[in-house]
Design an enzyme around this catalytic site. Structure first.
Site, mmCIF file in Angstrom:
data_model
loop_
_atom_site.group_PDB
_atom_site.id
_atom_site.type_symbol
_atom_site.label_atom_id
_atom_site.label_comp_id
_atom_site.label_asym_id
_atom_site.label_seq_id
_atom_site.Cartn_x
_atom_site.Cartn_y
_atom_site.Cartn_z
ATOM 1 N N LYS A 161 41.455 35.319 27.765
ATOM 2 C CA LYS A 161 42.325 34.602 27.042
ATOM 3 C C LYS A 161 42.480 35.397 25.588
ATOM 4 C CE LYS A 161 42.416 30.100 28.869
ATOM 5 N NZ LYS A 161 42.296 28.769 28.965
ATOM 6 N N ARG A 213 36.270 29.397 35.720
ATOM 7 C CA ARG A 213 37.470 29.756 36.282
ATOM 8 C C ARG A 213 37.691 31.155 35.889
ATOM 9 N NH1 ARG A 213 43.002 29.208 34.641
ATOM 10 N NH2 ARG A 213 44.314 28.933 36.840
#
Length: 357
Positions: free
Chosen positions: A295, A330
């Site tokens: 991210k 995840r």
């Protein structure tokens, strides 16, 4: 007024600390301190760090209930014939069947190659493969449900037919229904069942596990100056409300997982504060799914590294999450994350093995 309880003061081993440490969520982590966060409405008014020893004598009824959830065992996930134990951290692999995802958009030429990649993730140790057909990156446009179904259905069918535990990453009830009929056994909804008014009823009727993720705003607007007075407390209370709404809709609490929503309506500072304090969320009594793989915050902290060069940061965040008891991480990079967690597990096993005299 109420007081929230954040586990802190993590220790390697409970041995020799009888009565002084507590086990976190029935997992492999033990803690010797708690941060008591007193709130008035949605505002933090004071904090106190206290030892676990003797702390229960100070609890009111609500705090005692929170403590039972913090220390209680999380039941295994039943995904069709697959049982996913949550007394140890598990890996969820990401398959984005989209042309515009921030990290791996357009990586797969067709559904067969995407399914092959998902099967490879499972073979490398991913307990669950999460398949999505709509990008929810900042600024992403909404995808028509028919297109989304067309993208994900062949992948879900192939993976499920191969015996893999498949999750469907979607906000739309029609996509949930189609994917579950095709063999998916979990719903991962970044809107926490708020985007589609039919989604909660669909999940309840199917009886599948569901992930409720915190967000502020939608993908088009969520990164335009997000604001919180206290991000950790606000995320906790928001998820508490969404769990209650899911239960009201007929979804059993033992089918609910929560996700703090890293990067969804949050600045880098918000993300860091939330990750550092994430153990607070165990007071909600639901398994925690953590997703920070590749991210933007990693690039922001590491010389603007592009998405395909954020493996080191992704591993650091995954390990930080499991150190605080997150049950599922995840990730895009499954083999590397599985290896990192095997080393972490080896360290935990050594610490939890009593030393001989």
């Amino acid at each position: 007024m109420r007081t929230l309880i954040r586990p802190a003061g993590f220790v390697d081993s409970p041995f020799g600390h009888d009565g002084k440490v507590a086990r976190l969520a029935g997992g492999l982590n033990w803690f010797g301190l708690v941060e008591l966060i007193k709130i008035d409405g949605r505002k933090r008014v004071s904090t106190e760090v206290a030892p676990v020893e003797g702390i229960q004598a100070r609890f009111d009824e609500a705090m005692a209930a929170d403590w039972a959830r913090i220390t209680g065992q999380r039941p295994a996930l039943q995904m069709g014939e697959r049982t996913i134990r949550l007394d140890q951290p598990q890996v969820m692999g990401i398959i984005n069947a989209t042309p515009d995802s921030f990290s791996d958009g357009g990586s797969y030429g067709d559904s067969a190659s995407a399914a092959e990649a998902g099967a490879a993730m499972a073979a490398s140790g991913a307990a669950i493969v999460d398949v999505g057909g709509e990008s929810t990156r900042p600024g992403a446009a909404t995808v028509w449900e028919g297109d989304e179904i067309e993208r994900v259905l062949p992948i879900v069918q192939r993976l499920a037919a191969g015996g893999n535990a498949v999750s469907i990453d979607t906000r739309k009830s029609a996509v949930m229904s189609a994917a579950m009929a095709a063999g998916a056994r979990m719903v991962n909804d970044v809107s926490a069942l708020t985007w589609d008014e039919q989604s909660a009823a669909v999940v309840a009727s199917i009886g599948a596990p569901v992930v409720l993720m915190h967000h502020q705003g939608d993908p088009q607007t969520m990164q335009k100056d997000p604001r919180y007075d206290d991000v950790l407390v606000e995320v906790y209370l928001w998820l508490e409300d969404r769990i209650a709404a899911a239960e009201t809709a007929g979804i059993a609490r033992d089918k609910i997982l929560i996700d703090p929503g890293i990067g969804f309506g949050k600045t880098v500072a918000h993300n860091l504060e939330l990750i550092n304090g994430m153990a607070l969320l165990h007071g909600l009594g639901c398994p925690i799914l953590f997703g920070a793989s590749r991210k933007r915050m990693i690039g922001a902290l590491a010389n603007e590294a592009p998405a395909d060069r954020r493996l080191g940061g992704s591993l650091a965040l995954a390990l930080k999450a499991v150190e605080q008891g997150a049950q599922i991480v995840r990730v895009h990079d499954v083999p590397e994350t599985v290896q990192a967690l095997k080393i972490w597990r080896g360290l935990r096993d050594a610490a939890l093995t009593p030393r001989s005299a």
